[in-house]
Design an enzyme around this catalytic site. Structure first.
Site, PDB file in Angstrom:
ATOM      1  N   GLN A 125       0.848  -1.194   0.000  1.00 40.98           N
ATOM      2  CA  GLN A 125       0.000   0.000   0.000  1.00 40.98           C
ATOM      3  C   GLN A 125       0.885   1.246   0.000  1.00 40.98           C
ATOM      4  O   GLN A 125       1.814   1.341   0.791  1.00 40.98           O
ATOM      5  CB  GLN A 125      -0.841  -0.054   1.284  1.00 40.98           C
ATOM      6  CG  GLN A 125      -2.017   0.847   1.339  1.00 40.98           C
ATOM      7  CD  GLN A 125      -2.851   0.557   2.593  1.00 40.98           C
ATOM      8  OE1 GLN A 125      -2.431  -0.152   3.486  1.00 40.98           O
ATOM      9  NE2 GLN A 125      -4.029   1.123   2.659  1.00 40.98           N
ATOM     10  N   GLY A 126       0.616   2.191  -0.892  1.00 38.77           N
ATOM     11  CA  GLY A 126       1.379   3.440  -0.933  1.00 38.77           C
ATOM     12  C   GLY A 126       0.493   4.634  -0.672  1.00 38.77           C
ATOM     13  O   GLY A 126       0.096   5.341  -1.594  1.00 38.77           O
ATOM     14  N   SER A 128       0.635   6.617   2.852  1.00 41.86           N
ATOM     15  CA  SER A 128       1.301   7.599   3.718  1.00 41.86           C
ATOM     16  C   SER A 128       2.498   8.227   3.019  1.00 41.86           C
ATOM     17  O   SER A 128       3.151   7.597   2.176  1.00 41.86           O
ATOM     18  CB  SER A 128       1.788   6.935   5.001  1.00 41.86           C
ATOM     19  OG  SER A 128       0.709   6.529   5.792  1.00 41.86           O
ATOM     20  N   SER A 160       3.896  -1.660   3.924  1.00 43.58           N
ATOM     21  CA  SER A 160       4.142  -2.980   4.518  1.00 43.58           C
ATOM     22  C   SER A 160       4.513  -3.988   3.440  1.00 43.58           C
ATOM     23  O   SER A 160       3.860  -4.046   2.401  1.00 43.58           O
ATOM     24  CB  SER A 160       2.901  -3.473   5.278  1.00 43.58           C
ATOM     25  OG  SER A 160       2.744  -2.719   6.449  1.00 43.58           O
ATOM     26  N   GLU A 243     -10.487  -2.087   5.237  1.00 41.69           N
ATOM     27  CA  GLU A 243      -9.360  -2.265   6.135  1.00 41.69           C
ATOM     28  C   GLU A 243      -9.803  -2.173   7.601  1.00 41.69           C
ATOM     29  O   GLU A 243      -9.445  -2.989   8.421  1.00 41.69           O
ATOM     30  CB  GLU A 243      -8.295  -1.207   5.844  1.00 41.69           C
ATOM     31  CG  GLU A 243      -7.039  -1.357   6.681  1.00 41.69           C
ATOM     32  CD  GLU A 243      -5.898  -0.467   6.207  1.00 41.69           C
ATOM     33  OE1 GLU A 243      -6.194   0.576   5.608  1.00 41.69           O
ATOM     34  OE2 GLU A 243      -4.734  -0.819   6.456  1.00 41.69           O
ATOM     35  N   ASN A 372      -6.089   5.484  15.976  1.00 42.50           N
ATOM     36  CA  ASN A 372      -7.344   5.417  16.724  1.00 42.50           C
ATOM     37  C   ASN A 372      -7.877   6.802  17.065  1.00 42.50           C
ATOM     38  O   ASN A 372      -9.077   6.980  17.245  1.00 42.50           O
ATOM     39  CB  ASN A 372      -7.156   4.553  17.972  1.00 42.50           C
ATOM     40  CG  ASN A 372      -7.089   3.070  17.609  1.00 42.50           C
ATOM     41  OD1 ASN A 372      -6.980   2.721  16.427  1.00 42.50           O
ATOM     42  ND2 ASN A 372      -7.167   2.207  18.604  1.00 42.50           N
TER      43      ASN A 372
END
Lengths: 389, 349
Positions: A125-126, A128, A160, A243, A372
């Protein structure tokens, strides 16, 4: 309300259980955050795919089984019961897959989904960037249209398994004059393009679990645009919903940890080791909370099968499972006593299992998939209706 | 597998919500605190017309013939309204009458459905009997036997509660012929306690929701530092946390409804989880709602304390948290009573 399984669901459970008992590796594989472990996990995915269990809820034409989400929950329960390996392509199969299902063209579905289901292509995943974390709308990496290509420049981070993955999906600013949520596009890019540099970052356990990805005039064909140009934020929110809400963290994962925690407690008491007053109830409460997460997921799935949608409620889930996971691992470590800090290779480690590694992973739960604190803002503003400003 | 409510159940819930919003606003609830009995006979009759006390009464006896999965959503609404009428005790009593059947059921069930009788139930979860002063028939245990005692034959002593909506009594009676003895009596009393605990948990969901609602309303209109206090993250995050707690408690309560309705083997543990989760959520909502309101919420004039005290008394109703925590541990840790994870994850594979 009917909380019983149909004969077909029971039969599917039996079939899945038998297949997993026969095929799941008997010993844990090396961490998929190492090159060898990554490949071992891909091998396992191949076996899973050949057995027809890689993507239970996907249509058959894309390498799935054509089952519904209830059968997927049943499968997940059996998967964790069997102690089968973690899913190395989880960002692909659980996040991007459903997003392609919703936004992809027929060509994109045919091109990407089957190889995703078999983990021939593993995804990272790209999203951030160094200056776009919780504030994801601050994304600066640009993808400028040049004929039938996008030319990407900038930097992504915290991808990741980025060190080993074959493809990256990400959000890029396709309109250089745009601000915030507007002008972003959701683009799929192979990791081996000229101008792309991947630099692994070690996470706190020392493993290269995630990566920075640098883009220097990287040319990506326009057919790799997912969803409409400039509408990437909305496409990404669908992915984020999967997600946080449902697929990435199925309840069986936490029920399985809760069951292990109960067994660890009983074993600790049986061998006469000291246990803190109140520990019995704290363990039972964790089991109860894992149960709540399962029940809540069955409610969500029932709602989806009845034609409903998941919205901001996904944020409730994300807080609940991430905090539960930390709580359970904290208790597990407390029960291990002085051995809690020992690494698995230590001579006196005995049966400490993977509570420490699990705890270190659990610590990332309240951070990834939107912190969170961001989830609390979403709940307050979009569910409770409190003012944004 | 369908873990959701149907259209009819949702419509019935909405109808009761509208009815209660019109008929028993906070001012009415508070006025009830000040009356001798705290109960309103004519209102109970109207509640019967809506079908609430007769929900579990078979259709042949004038009721709706529904079960606890229907009742769950309605009790959320009585909880939300802070309704101080013996809906829970009567529902528990109706289930006992259904089980006992015979002449007793034939006599009393139609009266309950029509709103002409209210029931009270004594149980092992508390020395006190709620609503003994208005009950026409009381179910009371004595030395392992279950008795059905008409109002005229009981002696009651009021035990005022901090919750003005809760009317508690110590009850004595001249022991006559029991309606059940031995294992049957025990099974009936166990079921009554579980049903009452589930009902209280469902009411607690409504109480929690109302307390959150009060806090959100207040935080939206109250300004400090030139802005609504609800725009501050410190306020948002407290309320978000309790909303999470409430929504997961809801899942336990709905499952408990199903377990009570179907007499599932795991009923005791399922009910205890529901009671703990819902009452914890209500108590947390009470504390946070009070904090969001600040000093004004600490006044008698404001409504927060009315629902806060509901949360307190529901927490103690049909087994306090010590009782339910004990049962949870008996099921999950000691494994002396059945507890198995939803979806067949055995505890000790």
């Amino acid at each position: 309300m009917d909380l019983t399984y149909t004969a077909e669901q029971d039969a599917f459970r039996k079939e899945a259980r038998a297949w997993l008992e026969a095929n799941a590796p008997s010993a844990p594989l090396a961490s998929f955050d190492t090159k060898a472990g990554f490949e071992a996990h891909r091998e396992w995915e191949k076996t899973l795919h050949a057995g027809g269990f890689a993507m239970v809820p996907w249509p058959v034409e894309y390498g799935g089984r054509g089952a519904d989400l209830l059968e997927w929950l049943v499968f997940e329960e059996e998967y964790y019961r069997a102690g089968a390996p973690g899913r190395v392509n989880q960002n692909g199969i659980f996040l991007l897959g459903p997003t392609i299902m919703e936004y992809g063209t027929p060509e994109q579905k045919a091109r990407f989904l089957p190889k995703m289901a078999s983990s021939e292509e593993v995804w990272c995943q790209g999203w951030s960037e160094p200056n776009a974390g919780s504030d994801m709308a601050a994304i600066q990496t640009t993808a400028v249209r040049d004929g039938d290509h996008f030319v990407i420049n900038g930097q992504k981070t915290w991808a990741s398994r980025g060190a080993y993955a074959h493809w990256l999906f990400g959000l890029f600013r396709t309109d250089p004059d745009s601000k915030r949520h507007k002008g972003l596009s959701f683009i799929l890019a192979p990791m081996d393009l000229p101008g792309m540099t991947v630099r692994p970052i070690q996470k706190i356990n020392g493993k290269a679990a995630f990566s920075e990805v640098f883009f220097d005039d990287v040319r990506v064909p326009v057919e790799n645009l997912l969803g409409p140009e400039g509408e990437g934020w909305n496409v990404a929110m669908a992915t984020a919903g999967f997600e946080r809400g449902l697929m990435l963290r199925s309840p069986a994962r936490f029920q399985s940890t809760a069951n292990r925690l109960v067994r660890l407690y009983r074993k600790t008491v049986e061998r006469g080791a000291p246990v803190a007053p109140g520990m019995r109830e704290r363990v039972a409460r964790c089991w109860m909370d894992a149960e709540a997460y399962s029940l809540n997921t069955y409610q969500t799935v029932s709602k989806l099968l009845g034609g409903g949608k998941i919205g901001a409620e996904a944020s409730l889930n994300k807080i609940f499972w991430s905090e539960l996971d930390m709580r359970m691992h904290e208790l597990g470590l407390e029960l291990l006593g002085p051995r809690a800090e020992l690494l698995p290779g230590a001579p006196a480690a005995g049966d400490v299992g993977d509570w420490l590694d699990g705890y270190i992973f659990a610590l990332s739960g309240p951070i990834y998939a939107g912190t969170n604190q961001i989830q609390r803002n979403i709940i307050a503003e979009r569910i409770l209706g409190l003012p944004r400003k | 597998m369908d873990f959701d409510f149907n259209e009819d159940q949702r419509l019935l819930q909405q109808a009761l919500r509208d009815f209660l919003a019109g008929e028993c606003p906070p001012a009415w609830v508070r006025a009830q605190w000040e009356t001798d009995t705290g109960r309103d006979g004519p209102f109970w009759k109207r509640l019967a017309e809506v079908g609430v006390p007769g929900l579990l009464v078979p259709e042949a006896q004038g009721g709706l013939g529904m079960d606890e999965t229907d009742l769950a959503l309605l009790l959320e609404e009585t909880g939300r309204a802070g309704l101080a009428e013996p809906v829970v005790a009567t529902s528990v009593g109706v289930a006992l009458l259904r089980e006992l059947s015979g002449d007793l059921a034939a006599e009393w069930l139609p009266k309950v459905a029509s709103g002409d009788a209210r029931l009270a139930v004594g149980h092992a979860g508390s020395p006190f009997v709620a609503d003994a002063h208005v009950a026409d028939l009381l179910f009371l245990a004595n030395e392992g036997a279950l008795h059905a005692v008409p109002a005229a034959q009981v002696r009651i002593e009021a035990q005022p509660s901090v919750d003005g909506s809760q009317r508690l009594f110590l009850v004595g009676f001249d022991v006559g012929e029991p309606v059940a003895e031995g294992d049957l009596a025990q099974a009936l009393l166990d079921a009554a306690l579980d049903r009452g605990a589930f009902c209280s948990a469902a009411e607690a969901l409504g109480v929690a929701d109302r307390l959150i609602e009060l806090a959100v309303e207040y935080a939206t209109q109250r300004e400090q530092f030139g802005v609504a206090i609800g725009s501050f993250q410190a306020v948002k995050h407290m309320l978000a946390d309790v909303k999470v707690e409430l929504e997961y408690a809801r899942s336990h309560v709905y499952r408990a409804a199903h377990s009570v309705a179907t007499a599932a083997p795991t009923r005791a543990v399922d009910v205890s989880m529901a009671k703990l989760a819902a009452c914890d959520a209500a108590n947390a909502a009470a504390k946070i709602s009070l904090q969001v309101h600040g000093a004004i919420g600490y006044t008698y004039e404001q409504d927060v304390h009315v629902w806060m005290k509901r949360a307190w008394s529901l927490d103690l109703a049909y087994g306090d948290s010590v009782f339910h925590r004990g049962r949870l541990c008996a099921g999950v840790i000691d494994q002396t009573i059945p507890a198995f994870a939803f979806g067949y994850q055995p505890l000790n594979p």
